[in-house]
Each structure stands twice: as C-alpha cells, then as structure tokens.
Design an enzyme around this catalytic site. Structure first.
Site, PDB file in Angstrom:
ATOM      1  N   ARG A  64      26.372 -18.825  20.987  1.00 38.56           N
ATOM      2  CA  ARG A  64      25.376 -19.727  21.537  1.00 38.56           C
ATOM      3  C   ARG A  64      24.163 -19.836  20.610  1.00 38.56           C
ATOM      4  NH1 ARG A  64      26.026 -19.898  26.864  1.00 38.56           N
ATOM      5  NH2 ARG A  64      26.988 -17.852  26.593  1.00 38.56           N
TER       6      ARG A  64
ATOM      7  N   LYS B  15      23.808   2.758   4.932  1.00 40.69           N
ATOM      8  CA  LYS B  15      23.198   2.555   6.249  1.00 40.69           C
ATOM      9  C   LYS B  15      21.930   1.713   6.129  1.00 40.69           C
ATOM     10  CE  LYS B  15      26.319   4.598   8.631  1.00 40.69           C
ATOM     11  NZ  LYS B  15      27.252   3.764   9.401  1.00 40.69           N
TER      12      LYS B  15
ATOM     13  N   ARG C  39      20.778 -11.964  13.076  1.00 43.66           N
ATOM     14  CA  ARG C  39      20.987 -11.306  14.356  1.00 43.66           C
ATOM     15  C   ARG C  39      21.437  -9.886  14.051  1.00 43.66           C
ATOM     16  NH1 ARG C  39      21.055 -13.266  19.824  1.00 43.66           N
ATOM     17  NH2 ARG C  39      22.363 -11.941  21.090  1.00 43.66           N
TER      18      ARG C  39
ATOM     19  N   HIS D 163      13.417 -11.436  20.350  1.00 42.71           N
ATOM     20  CA  HIS D 163      14.229 -12.646  20.229  1.00 42.71           C
ATOM     21  C   HIS D 163      13.240 -13.808  20.307  1.00 42.71           C
ATOM     22  CE1 HIS D 163      17.451 -15.334  20.182  1.00 42.71           C
ATOM     23  NE2 HIS D 163      17.997 -15.135  21.354  1.00 42.71           N
TER      24      HIS D 163
END
Lengths: 313, 313, 313
Positions: A60, A90, A111, A139
């Site tokens: 989405r 890492k 993201r 976000h």
C-alpha cells in the site's frame, strides 16, 4: 521551485506550522493538477529516479509513493527485499546501502523494521531520504496525509473536536496526529479506548503544555455526536501481552452504521487502513466515510514531498 | 551508433584490449553526460524494454542495471523470483524462459545461481543477454567496472602495482580482474591471503604465460606501502570446509585507518561490496577510500553496455 | 478511440463474436505498429498507470502485461506479494485493496489464488480490472491469445479441426478455448486424453447445444494427420488423487519430432506454456511449432485490451 528547508523527511517533529502550510498548499496544487490531467506537474520530475528501499513489504505505502513519483513523470527502482542488504553485516550495512544507493537514485524512500533507521540513513545520504515507516518509530507521511485530509474537508484545521478511537497505546498514527494538531488553535481531542490501551502520558503531557484540551472516554456512543472527526484504528492482537486483554479490547469499538447515524452530518470518519472489522463495511456508502479519500490524499502528500525535496533549492 | 561486435556479454574473456577501450570510452561519455544532465544520452533508449530476470535476489546489482536503463530513457520489467520459471522443468526451462522473454523485452539482464546459465541463455536468445552474475561462474560487469575504476583514477592502466587481499581462492572478482589486467603493460600483482585461500594456479599460470609478474604474500603490512591499488575482498564463512580455517583467515586482513596511513597518498582502496568488517568504517572518510565511487562506476559501465548492445549495428 | 462496451475483463464469457472481432482487429493493429517502431500507439497511454496486483507470482503473465503497458507508453507499479493485503482480513480485504488501488492506478491487472476474485474486484472498482488468472477459475487473456493465434495463422477461424491434448479435465485453457470456438462455424474438436482426465461434460454438452461436433480419442497418432491445430497441455502430477493415475497419463502424449512429421505441413502446434516434456525440444525448430509465437501474441492481445479499456468511451 518552491522554498523548502528540509533535506530529508524522517519524523513528524520536523514540521512546524509554516512547513505544514507549504506542504498542504503544494499537495492541494497536485490534487488540482491531477484533476486537470497533470498539465503543470506531469513531467516535473522527468529524468529523476526514486529508489523504493523497503526492508519489509508494505504494498500500500510503496504503491502510493511510486504512483506519486510516476504522476510527476519520474522513474522508479524498487525492492521489497532490501533486508538482504543487511543479511551479512548489521548496523553498518544500512550505512553502506545508503551510500551505494546514492550512486543510483535521486531520492530514497525507505521502509525499515527498526525505529530510527530512516534518520540514520538520512544522516549519511547525499540525496533526500523519506521515511516510509520505521518499525515502532515514525511514519511521517501518514501523519501529514491525516492532517491534510482534515484540512481538505474543513478548509481550516481549527476549532475542531477530534476523537481518536481504539488502540491509542501502540498506535503510531494517533500519536503523530495528536502531536501535529498542537500546531492549530481551538482543537479538542477525545481519546476513546479500552483501559488497557490508553494514550501514553508523554503525548497527554505535551498537549497540556501546548494548551490543547483532551479527555479520555471509554464510551464511544457518548463521544460520537460531539465530534467533527472520528479517527478509528485497529486493535492488533500481537500488541497485547496478557491473553485476556485483547478480547476485552477488540470488538468494543466497532463503528456500525447505527453508530454512524448518531454522528453530525458533516463529521468525517478516518482510518489509516488496513482495517479489520472496526468499521462495518455498510458504513462505506455513508458520505461521512472518508478513509478511501484519506488513502487517496496520501498520493498528493507524497507528490508534494517528492516535488519539494527534489526541486526546492 | 558505436561499433560493437558483441551480441551478448556473458564473460570477461569476451573482451580484448580494443573492446575494453571502446567500453571505457563510452562509459566515460556516460559519466560526463550524467554530470551534464543527460542531454546527449538521456533519451537514447526510449521505447526499449530491459527485463531484469533474477533467479536469485541481488538488489545492488539489479538496481545498478535498472538505474542505468532508466538514465538512458529506457523501460524496465523486473523480477527477483525468476526461479519459479524453472520450478517445473529443469535445464530446458531456461531455454523456454529465454525464448518467451524474447517476445517481451529488447534486452535481458540475467542473474542465475548456476554457472554457465547466461551463456546458455545467450545461445538461444534473439535479443542481447547480459550476465549479472551466474553462481560461482562469471560476473563480467563487475570485472569491467573494477578495471574502469582503475582507469578512471589513474588515466592509464599501466605500470601499476595491484594488491588483491582476502579470499583469493573463492573470490570471483579477483580472478576476473587478474585476467583482464593481462591486457595491459607494466602490471605487477600482489596476492595477499591466508594460505587456505590462495589464488588458484590456473590464473597464476596464465599470468606467467602473459608475462605479468605476481607474488604471493601473507603479510599485508609489508605490501601496503608498495602498491597503487588495494583490492579488498570479504572472506565468507561458508566457503570453508574445515571449521578452524575460517577463524584463521578472517580478521587477519582487516584494513584499519592505521594501515591505510602506511599507504601512498595516491593509492586507491577498492572493494566489490558488500563488506563485512574487512575495511573499518573510519577508512571511509579517507580520500583513498574508493569503493563507493567504484560502485557508482558500475552505473556508467552498465549504461555503456546497454547502449552499445542496443544501438550498435 | 475505439468503441468497447466492457469496463472490465474477468471471464471469456464476456466476449461475443463482435467483441472478439474488435479485440483481434486492435491486436493486429498493435502487432503491425510494433513492427513499425510503435509510431502510432507507442505513446497512447502516456501518463496512465497500471497496477500489477499479483496475489501469487506468475512472472510470465506479469511480464506480458507490463511489457504491453510499456509498449503503449504507460507506467507500472507492481507487486508479487499482494497476499499481504489480505493477511489480516479476508474477503473484505480484496474490497478494501481494490478501493485503495483506485486511488493510485488507472487500471488494475489482478492475479489471485481464489476463483471469482477478479469479478468481485471489478464489481467495486472505479477503474478497469483485468483478470490475469484467478485460481481454478478464469484466465481470459490466455483464452483470447490462443484464439488470436489461430486467427493470426489461418486468417479465418472457420472450417478448422482442432485437437486438444493432455489434461482436459483440470486444464483451464482448453475449457475456455472450447467455449470460444463455438462462436465460429465449421469447427470440429478432437479431445485426446487419458481416460482419467477427459473433458468435463458441461463443456461437451455446451458444444452439442451450439452445434459444434466433437470426438474423444485416446490415440494421438490417429488424430495428428487429420487436424489443423494441435493444442498441447501439460499433465500436472498434483491434479491426480490416485497415485497410479499420473504415471498412466503422463508420457502417453509426448509430441516427438516423429509424431510431428505425421502432421499436415500447415498445421500449428500450440501450448500455453510452461511445458514439461510433453513437447520434445527438437520440435521447436519445426515450422509447425507455434507456441513461442503464441506467447508473443499475448503481448498484442494485452496491448489491445489495455488500450481499449483505457481509451474507449
């Protein structure tokens, strides 16, 4: 070219009232231009490349950013598998990945599953980074599109009563929205949740400090007729540690069509989506149902940010 | 349109000195044109479609190719899941997949887990195939970008001392680079590795045959002050059969800032990336650190190959 | 702009003879225009966005649609991971996903694991939906490209003898092709299969009703010299419940070069691909082998549908 002081967008706290006005103005321009066939902005980002660097899939959000870039005439390279970048090393790897991406793309939409990742990437990136969600962290484009939706409907974000309903303890969106609403006057917030997932006190303290009144309620029916905006959230089972808590919380705050009929005609119902069953599907046909317009507004907000970050000098 | 005799690019051995000169010349043109906003080549491959056919994910390599195609105005169809093509049938399937892709795309970029796959695909393909790495086999665009990076920095690839450090036995890149360096004069190679992962004798014999002197060393410190180029590689645990061997090898050849300070000022440090800890992050700010430029050069090399394969008549 | 009454394409049954003629005419235009460098249609869908919403991967079909969109100058957003949309909610979620996609894309190409999904999505979508295969249900663009291939080769789809070979019980393509062939005159169908996977009686009854003669055969050799078109299908092990049945069925109907030599010179061999071993690879070089052209024809059919759905008023 618009004025825009930000180089990256990684958290809602970067936005003061002036910046919000700028973003919403450009988002509104984008909305009108889209209705007009993209005459003005349809080729604005020709030759630019956006990298969708998704360390976990979120179709989405990714589609919203990618459609935004394409609507501006830009190009896309995309992955939902970016975790492979970090398979060997890492923390260091995010740094290396960002540096390498800088050689390929003009802007990075990231993201990540770990809070703080986008800001870390922004710190080393020579091209703009937009945070498309980092774990339990931020976000910011969701927060902006939520606020833009309220402005889009009511013209002014002031003198409004806003209810936030559901999981307020673990919900990222209601925290950010609360924060951003302090930039406006005459706001009152109603937090409606089961006792086990109340809004955390850091936000409530901040509202007090900023002079924004808020109340806590458990009875949704009592709140609905009073407010201009009902922001629903889903209650996720995995957030609850004690097994019984989830069953107590879920289902208590389902917005049925009967409940919606008790709301004022001009009230809007919002939801960050995806929903489980917290809004009945029969509500979708009610003019107060505004969540699909809200999702659509994400397109304009993301077009505005891509445009501002890539053209503002 | 440039002259270019190759129909496909599947291994470093396809390139003689003339071809290398052509590719590096065009790559250099691409680099300058990018700095100039893509005026000359920015629409060169309009209407062309590149298929990224990745049988295993490699986001870095895929993004590099896709950015290259987009920078030339071309279009992309892409998968990291191409293994599904071969789920039912086996060797035959690569043949069928290639034939079918020929109906959709103007050029195929293929990554495969089995050595020799790209050449097999090239043999039946009616459109150009570029090998983006096939298992333990070839990764020719990596070899070209490595060499281009040396040329980009030193102007001429001659009279240079090149150290290759780390896992020389299993490392694909150091084998290809050694091979290509034989095309140039006055080269001397220093192989620096633990005894368990020395360069294989086929390459060393070939160097002798081509008149390129080489030495083997285990002491990195002794080599660093003498060379113009230090090509680091990572030592991968899964390469080692005997458990103790890995621990012996890894960590012995970590390039710290102290070691870098013993190098000549104009020396460059290269690495095919991703790195584990074989180059300390503090080295990144040293002007000799050249691995991110090297990754960026991959863009120009891939632009050059896409352009040459799709336009040369 | 062409006339086209459909808003969505979700099943073969939507197409009557007039519609088939329209689609094949436009597909033929597309084929000629591609050969001519895309002068006429190469920018027809500029500014349009197609969303590839694949709930299960199917690289072949996805690439075919995406190449079609790009050949028309359009843009793409794509996922093979759309199942995540439905991870939380169930049937409702397809509805929500479709509504949200309506905010981003101008047309949706959907692949789904559940029969009927595309039609369900079409019912709520404000933009056209094309079914790219829904489980055991429909795959209408495959049916159209199969028929277009016959028309492309024979000019007219009439007075032809068509053999369908292999798994006729579980094969989706042979059912749709049988159905569509009833729109044409003078057709005779030969169903060649092991007894355990005969064509179902619903289709055979429908053929009788529509006046299309058919016969069932188990002997492939007897049929080959008589027919104009041999449509091969693969026999999938997972379709068989009784273990011995698969071994009985598979291998019985392998089209070797010896068998092909018994066919008429103008006969064409078709296959929906991917194939296992039901057509020997040596057959590929025979001029009667037509399955790669058939796959390529999928591009023109999909270009035609995208064009018609997005431009017809």
């Amino acid at each position: 070219m618009a004025e825009f002081p930000l180089k990256h967008v990684y958290e809602a706290q970067q936005f003061d009232r002036n910046l919000l006005d700028t973003v919403f103005q450009v988002a509104n321009d984008m909305k009108q231009d889209m209705a007009d066939g993209g005459k003005r902005y349809g080729r604005a980002l020709n030759n630019k490349i956006m990298a969708s660097l998704f360390y976990e899939p979120s179709t989405r959000t990714r589609f919203s950013f990618e459609a935004a870039m394409l609507r501006l005439g830009g190009n896309i390279i995309t992955t939902e598998n970016a975790r492979e970048f970090s398979s060997a090393a890492k923390g260091e790897s995010l740094y290396d990945s960002t540096r390498i991406m800088n050689g390929y793309a003009d802007i990075i939409v990231m993201r990540h599953h770990e809070a703080g990742s986008a800001e870390k990437a922004a710190r080393v990136s020579t091209v703009p980074v937009i945070n498309a969600g980092d774990g339990a962290g931020q976000h910011p484009t969701q927060a902006l599109l939520d606020l833009f939706t309220i402005k889009d409907h009511f013209s002014e974000i002031s003198n409004l009563k806003v209810a936030m309903v559901g999981d307020l303890k673990y919900g990222r969106t209601v925290r950010s929205l609360s924060y951003l609403l302090t930039k406006y006057s005459g706001i009152k917030i109603f937090y409606v949740s089961p006792p086990v997932c109340r809004m955390e006190s850091d936000i409530k303290d901040y509202l007090v400090k900023e002079g924004v009144p808020w109340v806590e309620e458990t009875d949704l029916d009592a709140v609905l007729p009073q407010v201009d905006c009902v922001y629903m959230t889903r209650i996720q089972r995995e957030r609850f540690i004690v097994p019984g808590d989830y069953d107590e919380a879920a289902g208590k705050y389902i917005l049925t069509i009967e409940k919606v009929r008790r709301m004022k005609p001009e009230t809007i119902i919002m939801h960050p989506l995806p929903r489980l069953d917290e809004i009945s599907q029969e509500v979708d046909d009610d003019p107060r149902a505004y969540y699909f317009e809200q999702a659509r507004n994400g397109l304009y907000i993301r077009m505005a940010l891509l445009y501002l970050l890539l053209t503002a000098g």
